[in-house]
Design a protein around this motif. Structure first.
Motif, PDB file in Angstrom:
ATOM      1  N   TRP A 163      11.723  -2.384  -1.783  1.00 25.29           N
ATOM      2  CA  TRP A 163      11.375  -3.605  -1.046  1.00 25.29           C
ATOM      3  C   TRP A 163      10.881  -3.330   0.386  1.00 25.29           C
ATOM      4  O   TRP A 163       9.902  -3.920   0.820  1.00 25.29           O
ATOM      5  N   ALA A 192       6.799   1.043 -13.170  1.00 25.08           N
ATOM      6  CA  ALA A 192       6.567   1.379 -11.758  1.00 25.08           C
ATOM      7  C   ALA A 192       7.779   0.911 -10.957  1.00 25.08           C
ATOM      8  O   ALA A 192       8.313  -0.168 -11.211  1.00 25.08           O
ATOM      9  N   ARG A 212      11.098  -3.364 -10.097  1.00 25.31           N
ATOM     10  CA  ARG A 212      10.543  -2.649 -11.257  1.00 25.31           C
ATOM     11  C   ARG A 212       9.438  -3.490 -11.874  1.00 25.31           C
ATOM     12  O   ARG A 212       9.618  -4.672 -12.117  1.00 25.31           O
ATOM     13  N   GLU A 213       8.304  -2.864 -12.108  1.00 26.29           N
ATOM     14  CA  GLU A 213       7.205  -3.576 -12.763  1.00 26.29           C
ATOM     15  C   GLU A 213       6.690  -2.743 -13.932  1.00 26.29           C
ATOM     16  O   GLU A 213       6.761  -1.510 -13.897  1.00 26.29           O
ATOM     17  N   TRP A 256       2.736 -10.065  -3.268  1.00 25.02           N
ATOM     18  CA  TRP A 256       3.878  -9.165  -3.135  1.00 25.02           C
ATOM     19  C   TRP A 256       5.173  -9.944  -2.867  1.00 25.02           C
ATOM     20  O   TRP A 256       6.228  -9.618  -3.402  1.00 25.02           O
ATOM     21  N   PHE A 299       9.212   0.165  -7.148  1.00 25.55           N
ATOM     22  CA  PHE A 299       8.860  -0.044  -5.746  1.00 25.55           C
ATOM     23  C   PHE A 299      10.130  -0.347  -4.952  1.00 25.55           C
ATOM     24  O   PHE A 299      11.068  -0.939  -5.478  1.00 25.55           O
ATOM     25  N   ASN A 342      -2.083   2.836   0.908  1.00 27.00           N
ATOM     26  CA  ASN A 342      -0.798   2.348   0.390  1.00 27.00           C
ATOM     27  C   ASN A 342       0.390   2.906   1.176  1.00 27.00           C
ATOM     28  O   ASN A 342       0.445   4.106   1.456  1.00 27.00           O
ATOM     29  N   HIS A 357       4.019  -2.320   3.372  1.00 25.57           N
ATOM     30  CA  HIS A 357       2.686  -2.216   2.762  1.00 25.57           C
ATOM     31  C   HIS A 357       1.887  -3.505   2.992  1.00 25.57           C
ATOM     32  O   HIS A 357       0.694  -3.458   3.319  1.00 25.57           O
ATOM     33  N   GLU A 410       9.438  -0.795   1.565  1.00 25.95           N
ATOM     34  CA  GLU A 410       8.091  -0.214   1.519  1.00 25.95           C
ATOM     35  C   GLU A 410       7.053  -1.279   1.193  1.00 25.95           C
ATOM     36  O   GLU A 410       5.948  -1.273   1.735  1.00 25.95           O
ATOM     37  N   ILE A 411       7.417  -2.197   0.306  1.00 29.25           N
ATOM     38  CA  ILE A 411       6.480  -3.268  -0.069  1.00 29.25           C
ATOM     39  C   ILE A 411       6.205  -4.186   1.123  1.00 29.25           C
ATOM     40  O   ILE A 411       5.053  -4.572   1.363  1.00 29.25           O
ATOM     41  N   PHE A 460       3.538   2.371  -0.037  1.00 26.11           N
ATOM     42  CA  PHE A 460       4.494   2.816  -1.061  1.00 26.11           C
ATOM     43  C   PHE A 460       4.011   4.125  -1.704  1.00 26.11           C
ATOM     44  O   PHE A 460       2.858   4.528  -1.526  1.00 26.11           O
ATOM     45  N   GLY A 461       4.937   4.776  -2.394  1.00 18.69           N
ATOM     46  CA  GLY A 461       4.583   6.020  -3.090  1.00 18.69           C
ATOM     47  C   GLY A 461       4.632   7.248  -2.210  1.00 18.69           C
ATOM     48  O   GLY A 461       4.189   8.327  -2.601  1.00 18.69           O
TER      49      GLY A 461
END
Lengths: 161, 161
Positions: free
Chosen positions: B116, B112, B103-104, B52, B114, A149, B122, B118-119, A151-152
């Protein structure tokens, strides 16, 4: 570009830690695909990253083989030795360098032309590709691989939203 | 960001072509690690990329399992169906979107967060990681994998140098 390299360095350290749990025999065992082994893969990732950064700077390449680095400590030390030069180059990266050209002469005398922005991305993808291979070998020996991953890891500070 | 996605789409098409040489049995065979098979990996890569991008747009996710897509043609068609929306989002990407927050709510009710940028990275790394896994399985069945090189695909026009 900096974000990608930071990501890759974090993940590489996590794989080094993961390797601590493995016997030297498992680290060195010959496996099918990639460069043929777990520790050899980590050596190869550090070597290739540094070698391309050297090439972009017009500096001579690293010419040693894995034979001299067949322990986790030696590979980690080599990576630590290489890192500052790579970090310095990556920190100075800017968009104006994207389209610069690197010319190399192949062993057969023909000319190869590389674009800097492609080489930087190649170096990044090269690690992710090879660590993806490690994740298969990890499962084959019954161990959970390091997370892939992005992210994180705190790579980008969230904005206000 | 656009360069990375273009790279990934080129490589994914090369893996689809590579799969044409394989029997359905090999494509579907259960393997150790990753998501457990060659065709399932390609389904997973296309699914995760699209999911995503959907999430970043606040749109609902794809909820079907691989069970309905157990042929190369079906996976390629699904990928073709997903692609235009992903392409449009990627084409409109700009640096101002990097730090935006997604936000999820997790199934357990916790939140969670996240980022953007980073997503997006990812999603890119996710494909490279999983196709690295394919390269191991390719060798296990005695076939040369698709090249993982980023250069040589005409991604960046060389400047004058």
């Amino acid at each position: 570009m900096q974000i990608w390299f930071r990501h890759n360095w974090i993940v590489r350290e996590q794989w080094y830690d993961w390797c601590e749990e493995l016997s030297e025999e498992e680290l060195l065992r010959q496996r099918t695909g990639g460069v043929g082994g777990i520790l050899h893969t980590l050596f190869h990732v550090a070597d290739v990253e540094w070698s391309w950064i050297r090439a972009l700077q017009g500096k001579p390449d690293f010419q040693e083989s894995f034979d001299g680095y067949r322990s986790l400590e030696k590979v980690k030390r080599l990576d630590r030795d290489f890192r500052p030069e790579v970090e310095q180059f990556v920190a100075a990266w800017n968009d104006g360098m994207e389209a610069r050209v690197l010319r190399e002469i192949r062993p057969d005398g023909s000319a190869a032309v590389f674009v800097w922005g492609e080489i930087m991305r190649h170096t990044i993808a090269h690690q992710i590709h090879h660590l993806g291979q490690l994740s298969i070998w990890a499962r084959e020996i019954g161990k959970k691989p390091v997370s892939a991953n992005v992210f994180g890891k705190g790579l980008i500070q969230p904005g206000d939203a």
